[in-house]
Enzyme design. Sequence first.
Site, PDB file in Angstrom:
ATOM      1  CD  GLU A  68      -1.714  -2.427   1.350  1.00 34.04           C
ATOM      2  OE1 GLU A  68      -0.574  -2.647   1.834  1.00 34.04           O
ATOM      3  OE2 GLU A  68      -2.514  -3.334   1.087  1.00 34.04           O
ATOM      4  CG  PHE A  91     -10.977  -4.270   2.317  1.00 34.53           C
ATOM      5  CD1 PHE A  91     -12.353  -4.352   2.541  1.00 34.53           C
ATOM      6  CD2 PHE A  91     -10.363  -5.237   1.536  1.00 34.53           C
ATOM      7  CE1 PHE A  91     -13.091  -5.383   1.977  1.00 34.53           C
ATOM      8  CE2 PHE A  91     -11.104  -6.269   0.972  1.00 34.53           C
ATOM      9  CZ  PHE A  91     -12.473  -6.345   1.195  1.00 34.53           C
ATOM     10  CB  ALA A  92     -10.992   2.029   4.636  1.00 33.25           C
ATOM     11  CG  HIS A 137     -11.533  -7.324   5.375  1.00 37.61           C
ATOM     12  ND1 HIS A 137     -10.672  -8.052   6.151  1.00 37.61           N
ATOM     13  CD2 HIS A 137     -11.217  -7.623   4.085  1.00 37.61           C
ATOM     14  CE1 HIS A 137      -9.876  -8.768   5.365  1.00 37.61           C
ATOM     15  NE2 HIS A 137     -10.183  -8.511   4.106  1.00 37.61           N
TER      16      HIS A 137
END
Lengths: 334, 369
Positions: A68, A91-92, A137
Amino acid sequence: MTATAPSKTKTMTMVAAINDALALALERDPAVHIFGEDVGVMGGVFRATDGLQTRFGAERVFDTPLAEAGIVGMGVGMGLAGLKPVAEIQFAGFLYPALDQILSHLGRYRHRTRSRYHLPMVVRAPYGGGVHTPEQHADSPEAILAHTPGVKVVIPSTPADAKGLLLAAIEDPDPVFFFEAIKLYRSVKEEVPEGYYTVPLGKARVVTEGDDVTVICYGGMVEVAQKAAEAARAHGIGVEVIDLRTLVPLDTDTILASVQKTGRVVIVTEAPRTGGFHSEISATVAEEAIEFLRSPIVRVTGFDAPYPPFTSIEDVYRPNPVRVARAIRQVMAY
Amino acid sequence: MSQPQTTPPDPLTAGAAAYEDAQGEMFQTLAPDGSVIRPEALPDVPTRLHLYRQMRRVRHFDERAWVLYRTGRMGVFPPYGGMEASQVGTAAALTHDDWLFPTYRDTGAALAYGLPIPQTLAYWRTSPHGWAMPQDLKILPFYIPIATQYPHAVGAALAERRRGTANVAMAYIGDGGSSEGDFHEALNFAGALDAPCVFILQNNGWAISVPTRTQTRATNLSRRADGYGIPGVRVDGNDVLATYHVTAEAVRRARAGEGPTLIETVTYRIKPHTLADDPSRYRTDADNLGWDAKDPVTRLRAHLLAEGHLTEEEDTALTREIEAEFEAALAVADAFPEPTPAEIVDHVFAEPTPQLRRQRAQLLAEEQA
């Protein structure tokens, strides 16, 4: 909605509307590049980028290594060098490895180069709970981003808004975080205008009008608030539901106008309670409109604990219509 | 361990495999005394003179920074004296169409690339003029967080490729920074996505107080490239003709679409971490032993004098020219106005949010009160 909104519509889910927006952006501007984990060949874990690589090629829509910080950091460089990077974080709850890039760089480029460079980057990430995802998640980290100077934060709650706000985010010359409520990806369908249009950033939407209580929410909590408002209306309470749409810029005018009318405020988010964006809204109302208040401000939020990966109690953590209705009764009874 | 070889392998084609030697075999053109080891790798004489002049310029800046700091005319400054060959030889391989991502230690590289001295001074004096990067350069303000600039270089390089140019991106890092995840992610991204990047890893022996032997068990940091399938080259970082040769080749490869390269420049931080640092707390003179003799400026100077490419008179004239250039630049920097409080909230968004507008009005009101 802008005046250029086309009149023809099509029934769409939110994820389809997002896919449509991404396709239109790729079509319109050759600088737009979409990248992230599994966004290319597979079309994204939620299919938000479905078919885009086939249509626009593997240079414009491409899979990256699984990292990321690398995804966001590379996007920063792409944006500096004249492209329009649209990165997906899967996913955040997985954006934390990229937090260094986000906090250290994303919002600082215009400032630190005195506008010699700016960063027209969009980072999309699914967020929030309500669909029994595995651990990690279902996080709602929007307050971290809203607290980061120089970054805009957009959280749509309907398919038509998702499309128009995403196109506005991609048009924007500054970095925009775009959080998509997982719960809403496929659960809501509505008529979405075909073709290109934008919904301006920084303009809240009054979902339903009412004179007694203002309920302020965004993203996945809008449908929860709407259900609570319907229940309250059955008891003769007029609830005004405000969907913020964007946390940065924040449309305080719409909030304050409503508070001045109703004098009662309930704020609903699914994020942890302490230091959440709900606290910022509460502070703003207290600073700007305390003389209009007829009861204390009430926040309906998650808890100061990690989002529980335990299906049987998940819906206790995430505010539901019952909890919101209770808060509405509370401010009415004060 | 490698056997002594009659013809050393070309590091640029043999890649990291040429550097089996944990003893630290590395690419050199000049011995510390200035004598030529690899005549075939020397650039032409005008280039040698250009590199010498740049090293003298950036050394002068570093020396003057000390004095200015002591007299309160300079903020905290991370010195790079002794690392001029590592910075000048690498930055000189770029054009102004190429990107440079410098860390706070790389003032020398930024100057050699073309960042004007007044702006460079302004940066270290914390004036906004030091952050307003010139329009005709693709350089970013010095990076303070460690290693975060590496992925940015990958993105900029990839963007240049996507836009169909042959421009490249170069980013600097230190031995300490190469422990950070961003360093490894960037190398992997650059390899996987074929980004025209040149990664400079200046191994100067120290991350503030931590020596490289404590930082990592690895003894040859150029080999880190192996993990990402890209070439890694180890070069004498105090030999400017060697750093230039190796970097020019890496730049050529990147331009030609042959992908990224990692270059480890083996050098030494003779000076403190910043001018506020006291190295006697963590190292002794014995640690620094031998590095003065490897000085990059005297090395090239000895070569140029011996070969008759430079005379003592020319060298003295160069000193005067560099001093005059710096003092003129200092006068320009001294004339930069101080920022106003309202500038705090400027340059955040293209279009200020209502919140920022209110905060700016507040700052102005307080200023006028």
